[in-house]
Every structure is written in structure tokens, then in C-alpha cells.
Design a protein around this motif. Structure first.
Motif, PDB file in Angstrom:
ATOM      1  N   GLN A   1       0.831  -1.251   0.022  1.00  0.00           N
ATOM      2  CA  GLN A   1       0.114  -0.226   0.129  1.00  0.00           C
ATOM      3  C   GLN A   1       0.673   1.142  -0.027  1.00  0.00           C
ATOM      4  OE1 GLN A   1      -2.354   0.562   3.502  1.00  0.00           O
ATOM      5  NE2 GLN A   1      -0.556  -0.157   4.987  1.00  0.00           N
ATOM      6  N   MET A   2       2.070   1.292   0.324  1.00  0.00           N
ATOM      7  CA  MET A   2       3.017   2.443   0.450  1.00  0.00           C
ATOM      8  C   MET A   2       3.443   2.670  -1.048  1.00  0.00           C
ATOM      9  SD  MET A   2       2.660   2.859   3.358  1.00  0.00           S
ATOM     10  CE  MET A   2       3.617   4.388   3.393  1.00  0.00           C
ATOM     11  N   MET A   3       3.157   1.886  -2.106  1.00  0.00           N
ATOM     12  CA  MET A   3       3.526   2.225  -3.396  1.00  0.00           C
ATOM     13  C   MET A   3       2.384   2.572  -4.365  1.00  0.00           C
ATOM     14  SD  MET A   3       6.420  -0.804  -3.683  1.00  0.00           S
ATOM     15  CE  MET A   3       5.566  -2.073  -2.656  1.00  0.00           C
ATOM     16  N   TRP A   4       0.984   2.496  -3.717  1.00  0.00           N
ATOM     17  CA  TRP A   4       0.036   2.892  -4.772  1.00  0.00           C
ATOM     18  C   TRP A   4      -0.744   4.081  -4.029  1.00  0.00           C
ATOM     19  CZ3 TRP A   4       0.978   0.855  -9.297  1.00  0.00           C
ATOM     20  CH2 TRP A   4       1.898  -0.333  -9.506  1.00  0.00           C
ATOM     21  N   ASP A   5      -1.331   4.945  -4.886  1.00  0.00           N
ATOM     22  CA  ASP A   5      -2.252   5.934  -4.197  1.00  0.00           C
ATOM     23  C   ASP A   5      -3.518   6.035  -4.901  1.00  0.00           C
ATOM     24  OD1 ASP A   5      -0.872   7.243  -2.652  1.00  0.00           O
ATOM     25  OD2 ASP A   5       0.028   9.025  -3.848  1.00  0.00           O
ATOM     26  N   SER A   6      -4.518   6.471  -4.493  1.00  0.00           N
ATOM     27  CA  SER A   6      -5.831   6.418  -4.983  1.00  0.00           C
ATOM     28  C   SER A   6      -6.488   7.817  -4.918  1.00  0.00           C
ATOM     29  CB  SER A   6      -6.740   5.566  -4.085  1.00  0.00           C
ATOM     30  OG  SER A   6      -6.640   5.976  -2.479  1.00  0.00           O
ATOM     31  N   LEU A   7      -7.867   7.948  -5.437  1.00  0.00           N
ATOM     32  CA  LEU A   7      -8.360   9.430  -5.812  1.00  0.00           C
ATOM     33  C   LEU A   7      -8.440   9.852  -4.007  1.00  0.00           C
ATOM     34  CD1 LEU A   7     -10.815   8.573  -8.694  1.00  0.00           C
ATOM     35  CD2 LEU A   7      -8.728   9.989  -8.539  1.00  0.00           C
ATOM     36  N   LEU A   8      -9.254   9.267  -3.479  1.00  0.00           N
ATOM     37  CA  LEU A   8      -9.314   9.656  -1.936  1.00  0.00           C
ATOM     38  C   LEU A   8      -8.455   8.611  -1.206  1.00  0.00           C
ATOM     39  CD1 LEU A   8     -13.111   9.986  -1.789  1.00  0.00           C
ATOM     40  CD2 LEU A   8     -11.455  11.631  -2.466  1.00  0.00           C
ATOM     41  N   ARG A   9      -8.555   9.055   0.174  1.00  0.00           N
ATOM     42  CA  ARG A   9      -7.710   8.391   1.179  1.00  0.00           C
ATOM     43  C   ARG A   9      -8.336   8.667   2.752  1.00  0.00           C
ATOM     44  NH1 ARG A   9      -3.597   5.498   1.844  1.00  0.00           N
ATOM     45  NH2 ARG A   9      -2.630   5.777  -0.029  1.00  0.00           N
TER      46      ARG A   9
ATOM     47  N   LYS B   1      -9.655   2.884  -5.134  1.00  0.00           N
ATOM     48  CA  LYS B   1      -8.952   1.781  -6.151  1.00  0.00           C
ATOM     49  C   LYS B   1      -7.617   2.556  -6.296  1.00  0.00           C
ATOM     50  CE  LYS B   1     -12.151  -1.459  -7.047  1.00  0.00           C
ATOM     51  NZ  LYS B   1     -12.979  -1.138  -5.956  1.00  0.00           N
ATOM     52  N   PRO B   2      -6.471   1.404  -6.146  1.00  0.00           N
ATOM     53  CA  PRO B   2      -5.177   1.826  -6.298  1.00  0.00           C
ATOM     54  C   PRO B   2      -5.026   2.269  -7.824  1.00  0.00           C
ATOM     55  CG  PRO B   2      -5.260  -0.299  -5.427  1.00  0.00           C
ATOM     56  CD  PRO B   2      -6.480  -0.078  -5.580  1.00  0.00           C
ATOM     57  N   ILE B   3      -4.515   3.412  -8.536  1.00  0.00           N
ATOM     58  CA  ILE B   3      -4.200   3.913  -9.825  1.00  0.00           C
ATOM     59  C   ILE B   3      -3.252   3.133 -10.426  1.00  0.00           C
ATOM     60  CG2 ILE B   3      -4.205   5.592 -11.337  1.00  0.00           C
ATOM     61  CD1 ILE B   3      -6.805   5.378  -9.365  1.00  0.00           C
ATOM     62  N   ILE B   4      -3.028   2.531 -11.567  1.00  0.00           N
ATOM     63  CA  ILE B   4      -2.057   1.987 -11.894  1.00  0.00           C
ATOM     64  C   ILE B   4      -1.680   2.507 -13.283  1.00  0.00           C
ATOM     65  CG2 ILE B   4      -2.678  -0.618 -11.430  1.00  0.00           C
ATOM     66  CD1 ILE B   4      -4.139  -0.984 -13.679  1.00  0.00           C
ATOM     67  N   PRO B   5      -0.339   2.382 -13.830  1.00  0.00           N
ATOM     68  CA  PRO B   5       0.307   3.216 -14.994  1.00  0.00           C
ATOM     69  C   PRO B   5      -0.229   2.686 -16.184  1.00  0.00           C
ATOM     70  CG  PRO B   5       1.813   1.735 -14.033  1.00  0.00           C
ATOM     71  CD  PRO B   5       0.610   1.735 -13.336  1.00  0.00           C
ATOM     72  N   LYS B   6      -1.115   3.354 -17.149  1.00  0.00           N
ATOM     73  CA  LYS B   6      -1.678   2.972 -18.339  1.00  0.00           C
ATOM     74  C   LYS B   6      -0.418   2.779 -19.131  1.00  0.00           C
ATOM     75  CE  LYS B   6      -4.309   4.449 -22.205  1.00  0.00           C
ATOM     76  NZ  LYS B   6      -5.144   5.607 -22.974  1.00  0.00           N
ATOM     77  N   HIS B   7       0.696   3.421 -19.225  1.00  0.00           N
ATOM     78  CA  HIS B   7       1.671   3.183 -20.142  1.00  0.00           C
ATOM     79  C   HIS B   7       2.450   1.930 -19.972  1.00  0.00           C
ATOM     80  CE1 HIS B   7       3.709   5.145 -16.700  1.00  0.00           C
ATOM     81  NE2 HIS B   7       4.860   4.581 -17.113  1.00  0.00           N
ATOM     82  N   ILE B   8       2.472   1.277 -18.888  1.00  0.00           N
ATOM     83  CA  ILE B   8       3.058  -0.054 -18.440  1.00  0.00           C
ATOM     84  C   ILE B   8       1.961  -1.131 -18.659  1.00  0.00           C
ATOM     85  CG2 ILE B   8       3.959  -1.384 -16.522  1.00  0.00           C
ATOM     86  CD1 ILE B   8       5.775   0.819 -17.594  1.00  0.00           C
ATOM     87  N   PHE B   9       0.854  -1.048 -18.313  1.00  0.00           N
ATOM     88  CA  PHE B   9      -0.204  -2.008 -18.362  1.00  0.00           C
ATOM     89  C   PHE B   9      -0.773  -2.375 -19.824  1.00  0.00           C
ATOM     90  CE2 PHE B   9       0.316  -1.892 -13.891  1.00  0.00           C
ATOM     91  CZ  PHE B   9      -0.349  -3.143 -13.298  1.00  0.00           C
ATOM     92  N   ILE B  10      -0.319  -1.431 -20.888  1.00  0.00           N
ATOM     93  CA  ILE B  10      -0.896  -1.711 -22.052  1.00  0.00           C
ATOM     94  C   ILE B  10       0.198  -2.183 -22.885  1.00  0.00           C
ATOM     95  CG2 ILE B  10      -2.639   0.250 -21.938  1.00  0.00           C
ATOM     96  CD1 ILE B  10      -0.458   1.866 -23.794  1.00  0.00           C
TER      97      ILE B  10
END
Length: 689
Positions: free
Chosen positions: A389-397, A502-511
């Protein structure tokens, strides 16, 4: 008993005062900025005793698990160790395999619940630092039914248990001391528990002993935690397993998924394999009502059925005891959900000034179990989640007090057809405005397009547990790099939190064409050639040795754009100062502001004379004891992000003796004195005449 009564009253107070967590003003205080430490090391230390000894021996700064009350006297003897407590948003429980005969018989499960002495668990095993619990929704949650039912399973009611077993046809037919199942078959019960936990061991042994006392052949056995946890996640074979769970928020939409009949064979859900049509019948009202009263009714009715059916036997809700050292760090945060070992502690803890603080240092945790994977979507361990959890951010916390705060999102607006005719009937549209200073750990901008991609990815990935509660998303898309829209084809009380946490993931990596399926992704973030691990949180993985430790370091890209705009430190310019030599009580004061943590330094003629952390809106220095002359005072404000500002003030110290009066001023004084004397003599002469 007195302590537990205090706990009950406290929880009732929480229940009366709590409502659905409100959204606090975004970044309304300094507590929402960090981190301060450069490094966090998670050491794998198995066993309660070993973790406590590591804390006492100064090998760690924080025990990353709840403290067994039996260690309190030992810990309280140390001057450098602090004990914190908070009523847990969670509980310990036994999961029963409802797919297995005769555990699929409701009367059998209820008999076990009535027989188990939860009062004894709380008094003897938890030393009074727990209270009995029946509902699967913790009592600290305002949706909990705890205390509202006409019966409880709190006391060990062996007579009631035996009566239920007799009525259901469980008899000792062959008189061997153990009951047979209603079909006449022999059966036994294996209670599995984590072999590294003293609480689990004693609770499991008590349960097995209780079952034997009502004629059930039962034994408790320690097992490797990840072994039986993996079987639970994938619906493997087991009888009864001791578990514990904690919740990070107060929503209860999970009731519609966690024990839904259709998820009885779905990986990662419904550990007891529970199926009940009456329970399922309230699911739609829980998920798709927009009024609190309707959601509350559904949650209460589902709990009534669940408590009666006993697919799990909840035992207690305990006080979370946390232990940490105070000799090097300050700023530990006692979170309402997790106690001190939590996200906010990592974000807020800082070195003491005497240790060279506030920035820098290595915060050392213990973890009772290893990290199974850095794929947060497939990890089966809450302790691995502590790291991930220390490596992924979300819209709200959720903040330490249980309120939702803006995080990656600066604001949002929720619309239905009643608010905006352009929104289709029975649809919900949420528009998020993003911060414009967000950066991935590889230096690429984090934008609204990444958020939209993340939601679509979770929704469209078959079996992904993060997609279960957003299946009703009709579309998610970005309008600009900082504006994003998500539209649901339904209305629900829960839609906001379903997407915003939800944790936000990098589009440029996951695609990437070769990126593996969500459940096959097993990144090695310590490998410099790892192509598929880019994150957004305040820390990144620096080193990892399985079974030994994981080391995180500060993410230098974390909100790196915050050095611009309003996040720059500011000093209101001061005029030069003139005072007389020997003046006492004169202070040189600068008015300052800084929306991120700032350090200040004061120099006199280039030499450092004071420094510290900016607290409040001004910095002052005494000008006492300065001798005749001119001094150049410089205030420097700086942030860890690299931005700084300064102001110079010349302080002139004048002599108090007459010789120090300027020539012009001295001549003027003599002239005025002469005129006064002449006027006086002239007046006297006139009077004489």
C-alpha cells in the motif's frame, strides 16, 4: 471486567457519534504532507515473543502486528517504549466449511457457536482487552447489528449446544464418546490455526476442547499460515480455520460480495462457501439504494440471517495494542482502523531533532509473515498489503480519524438524472478533478487517463477482486489530463468509495503488448531490468530478500511538481531594524507560510545560529546582547522537494552615549538649549522692569 466495560462504553459512544465517514476538507492541515523518513525496513520476524524481544533490543522501532496482552508488563518496564491502544475495526473468528458434511447443517454450526465461551476468550486469553462479538460487522461500525439481537453466543451455553445437536440427530450411536453425524457416519473436526500466534493457538485449543465437551471429536493443530490461507482463497479442503480480519473503512457493501452464494466458488471470496437465498435476497437493496435508511435496513437484515446461520463464528473484537520505540522517532499515528502500524505512521513519523531530524532515517518494522508477492491484486496476506500500500495512491484516502480526504483528486461532483437531465435516468455520473502535480516513479506524469484506464482494467479483468464492486460502470474516460468522468448504469450509496479508493495503475506500463494477465503478474521491483513495475506512492522498493526483509526508500518523484505554485515556501519581507545597544526583549520576527513541511535556518553574518521545523506562521530570533555595529540576519526556508526562499535583514545597533550622537543632531541640541536659556533670562528682565 472493569476494563472491558470501559471498552464497551467507548464503542457505544463511537456508535452513537459515528455516521458514514465524511469527506474532510482536502489537505486542510499539515498532517497531510510527508513523508519524512528516507527508508522503511520491514524485517520478517516470526512469533510474538521474537517480535517483542526485537523491539526491546532496539532491533526494530515498531512491531507490525497487534501485541499479545501477556507481553504488556515486560514492555511497560522500558522507558523507551510506548504502548497505544484503539478498539479494533475487526475481529478474530473461525471459518467453517459449509460445503462439507456435516458442517453444512445450520444446527451443527449454531451448536458450536453456543458452546464456545467467548467471555472466557476475552477475559483469559485477551486479559480483558476484548469484548465478545457475534456479527461479522464490527461493533465500531455504525452499520453493525451487535447488541440488537434477542440472543447472543457470548457465554458457553453447553446445554443449549447439546440440545441443538440432539434435535438435529447427532448421537453417539456406538458409545465411543463421540457423536456421529445424522446419517450415522463417523466424523472428526480439525481446527487449523497459525502456529506463530499465541492468541490463535490458545483460542483454537479452547474451541477444540469445547467441541470435545459436547461429544464432537475435535483437535486443534498449528499450520503454516499461507498454506491454509491459500486453500481458503481458492476453496480448497478444510474443516474449521482460525482467522482474523481488519477493515480499513466503515462501508458494508462487501456484505453483498463476501458471502454471496454466487461467490461460494469464486477465488478470493466467501471463505466458508456459504449459500443462502434469504441472505442474497437483500443484496440488491444494499447495493443499489441511495438512501441511508434503505442501505441500513438491508445491512441489518443480512446480518440477522448471517448471525443465525453461523457460516463463521466471530469470537471477539479486541483492543489493538501497538508497541513502538520513542528514542529516535516522533510522529507515530494511532489510526482508528489499524492502530500504530499503519500507512499514516510511515507518512508522518520523523527523526527527533537530536537525531538530526526531521528528515531522513530508517524506520524499522517487524512483519510476522513474509511478503508473498508485490502484485497487490493477487496477494493473500494483509501483511504483504502493509508493504504494497505504500507504493500505490488512490483518488481519496481515509485519514487517521476515519474521514475521507482528497488525495490524487482535488475535488469531485456526483450527478444523477435529478441533478442533470443529461445523465440518463437511474445512472450516476462522478466527475473528478485531479491534481496537476502527480508523477509516476519513472518520472512520467500521472493523469486522469491513468485513472480511467485503471477502473476499466479492473472492471474488464475476469475474476479480478478489485472489479467486483464496479461491474456497473458503463464508461470511464478522461476529458483533460486533470479531469475524469466515470458513469455507472445504476444508482448506489457506494459508488463513490467503490472507485475513489482503488489503487491507480500506470496505463503506459499495463498496455504493453507483453504485459501478463493480472493474476500472472509477479514483478521483481528490485531488478533494475524489471519492465513492469512503476508505482505512484511515497515509497518504492529498494531491496528485498524473501524470508528476511523488504526495504523501501523515499520516492523522489512523489509529488515532485509540488515545488511549484502555492507549495513554494513564502517569507514576508522585513525592513531593516534600528535599536539601541543594551535594548532587552527585542525580537526579529518573520511572517512565513509553507503548505508542505519546511525547515528553517537563521544565519547571522553567514554563520548558523538557529534551525528547526517551521511550526505555525512565524519564525523569531532574539536581538538581545548585541553590541554596537551592523549585523546581517538571513532566514532560509526549504522543503525536502528542493524549493527554498530566503530574506535578509540588516540589524543596526546604535550606541547609547552622547558621543555617538551625530554632529548635526548635537549642534541642533546646543542651539535649542541656548534659545531656551536666552528666553528664560529675557522673561526675567521684562518682569523686573
Amino acid at each position: 471486567m472493569r476494563l472491558r466495560n470501559t471498552i464497551v462504553y467507548g464503542s457505544c459512544l463511537v456508535l452513537m457519534l459515528s455516521a458514514i465517514p465524511l469527506l474532510a476538507p482536502a489537505n486542510s492541515s499539515m498532517q497531510y504532507y510527508g513523508p519524512y523518513v528516507d527508508k522503511i525496513t520491514y524485517k520478517v520476524i516470526t512469533g510474538d515473543n521474537a517480535q517483542v524481544l526485537a523491539l526491546l533490543d532496539n532491533e526494530i522501532d515498531l512491531v507490525g502486528d497487534m501485541i499479545d496482552p501477556s507481553f504488556l508488563p515486560q514492555l511497560e518496564e522500558s522507558e523507551d517504549i510506548e504502548i497505544a491502544n484503539v478498539l479494533r475495526n475487526g475481529y478474530g473468528y473461525f471459518s467453517i466449511n459449509c460445503d462439507k458434511y456435516p458442517f453444512n447443517i445450520t444446527a451443527f454450526r449454531r451448536a458450536l457457536a453456543f458452546a464456545l465461551d467467548k467471555e472466557a476468550i476475552c477475559d483469559d486469553i485477551w486479559s480483558g482487552l476484548a469484548q465478545p462479538q457475534d456479527s461479522c460487522v464490527p461493533v465500531v461500525n455504525p452499520f453493525s447489528i451487535e447488541g440488537q439481537l434477542p440472543y447472543t453466543y457470548y457465554e458457553g451455553n453447553l446445554a443449549k449446544a447439546n440440545a441443538l445437536l440432539d434435535a438435529a440427530g447427532f448421537f453417539d450411536i456406538d458409545e465411543d464418546g463421540s457423536r456421529e453425524a445424522p446419517d450415522g457416519s463417523d466424523f472428526d473436526v480439525l481446527v487449523e490455526l497459525a502456529q506463530s500466534s499465541g492468541i490463535a493457538e490458545r483460542t483454537g485449543e479452547l474451541f477444540a476442547e469445547t467441541m470435545r465437551s459436547i461429544g464432537i471429536d475435535a483437535v486443534a493443530k498449528g499450520a503454516y499460515f499461507y498454506d491454509y490461507l491459500c486453500r481458503l482463497y481458492h476453496h480448497g479442503d478444510y474443516d474449521i480455520v482460525y482467522m482474523s480480519t481488519s477493515f480499513s473503512e466503515y462501508s458494508v457493501d462487501w456484505l453483498a460480495y463476501e458471502y454471496w452464494s454466487e461467490y461460494a466458488d469464486e477465488p478470493y471470496w466467501n471463505f466458508p462457501n456459504f449459500r443462502n437465498a434469504s441472505y442474497d435476497s437483500w443484496r440488491d437493496q444494499l447495493l443499489h439504494s441511495v438512501q441511508y435508511e434503505d442501505v441500513y435496513e438491508a445491512a441489518i437484515e443480512m446480518q440477522k440471517i448471517f448471525v443465525y446461520e453461523c457460516p463463521i463464528i466471530v469470537c471477539y473484537e479486541n483492543v489493538l495494542l501497538s508497541a513502538y520505540r520513542t528514542d529516535r522517532f516522533v510522529g507515530f499515528v494511532n489510526d482508528v482502523n489499524d492502530g500504530v502500524p499503519n500507512w499514516w505512521t510511515n507518512y508522518q513519523v520523523r527523526l527527533k531533532d537530536a537525531a538530526g531530524g526531521p528528515y531522513g532515517g530508517n524506520l524499522r518494522w517487524s512483519l510476522p509473515f513474509d511478503i508473498d508477492t508485490f502484485n497487490f491484486m493477487t496477494s493473500i496476506s494483509s501483511f504483504a498489503n502493509t508493504v504494497n500500500q505504500m507504493m500505490w495512491d488512490s483518488l481519496l484516502r481515509m485519514d487517521p480519524d476515519g474521514n475521507y480526504i482528497h488525495w490524487l483528486a482535488e475535488s469531485y461532483n456526483i450527478e444523477t438524472h435529478a441533478d442533470n437531465r443529461k445523465v440518463p435516468d437511474e445512472h450516476t455520473r462522478i466527475i473528478f478533478q485531479m491534481r496537476d502535480d502527480l508523477v509516476w516513479s519513472d518520472g512520467r506524469p500521472l493523469t486522469a487517463d491513468d485513472v480511467a484506464f485503471s477502473l476499466n482494467y479492473y472492471r474488464n479483468a475476469p475474476g479480478n477482486p478489485l472489479g467486483a464492486d464496479i461491474a456497473d460502470i458503463m464508461s470511464a474516460y478522461s476529458i483533460t489530463p486533470s479531469e475524469m468522468v466515470v458513469e455507472f448504469k445504476s444508482e448506489s450509496y457506494w459508488h463513490l468509495t467503490a472507485v475513489a479508493l482503488k489503487p491507480i495503475i500506470p496505463k503506459h506500463i499495463f498496455i504493453e503488448p507483453d504485459f501478463p494477465a493480472w493474476n500472472e503478474w509477479n514483478p521483481d521491483p528490485t531488478d533494475p531490468n524489471e519492465p513492469y513495475f512503476v508505482s505512484s506512492g511515497p515509497f518504492i522498493v529498494n531491496d528485498f530478500v524473501p524470508g528476511e526483509f523488504a526495504e523501501l526508500t523515499y520516492n523522489s518523484y512523489y509529488r515532485s511538481s509540488s515545488v511549484t505554485g502555492d507549495d513554494n515556501p513564502y517569507i514576508e519581507r522585513q525592513d531593516d531594524v534600528y535599536i539601541s545597544e543594551g535594548t532587552v526583549g527585542k525580537m526579529l520576527t518573520w511572517n512565513c507560510s509553507c503548505s508542505v513541511p519546511c525547515e528553517y535556518s537563521i544565519l547571522r553574518d553567514g554563520s548558523l545560529i538557529d534551525s528547526g521545523v517551521l511550526e505555525g506562521t512565524n519564525v523569531s530570533i532574539s536581538l538581545d546582547s548585541l553590541s554596537y555595529g551592523t549585523y546581517n540576519y538571513t532566514l532560509i526556508l526549504s522543503t525536502r522537494f528542493g524549493s527554498s526562499t530566503s530574506d535578509d535583514v540588516l540589524v543596526h545597533i546604535r550606541r547609547n552615549d552622547l558621543l555617538n550622537i551625530p554632529v548635526f543632531s548635537l549642534s541642533m541640541a546646543i542651539t535649542i538649549s541656548s534659545l531656551v536659556v536666552i528666553a528664560a533670562f529675557g522673561s526675567a528682565i521684562i518682569k523686573n522692569h
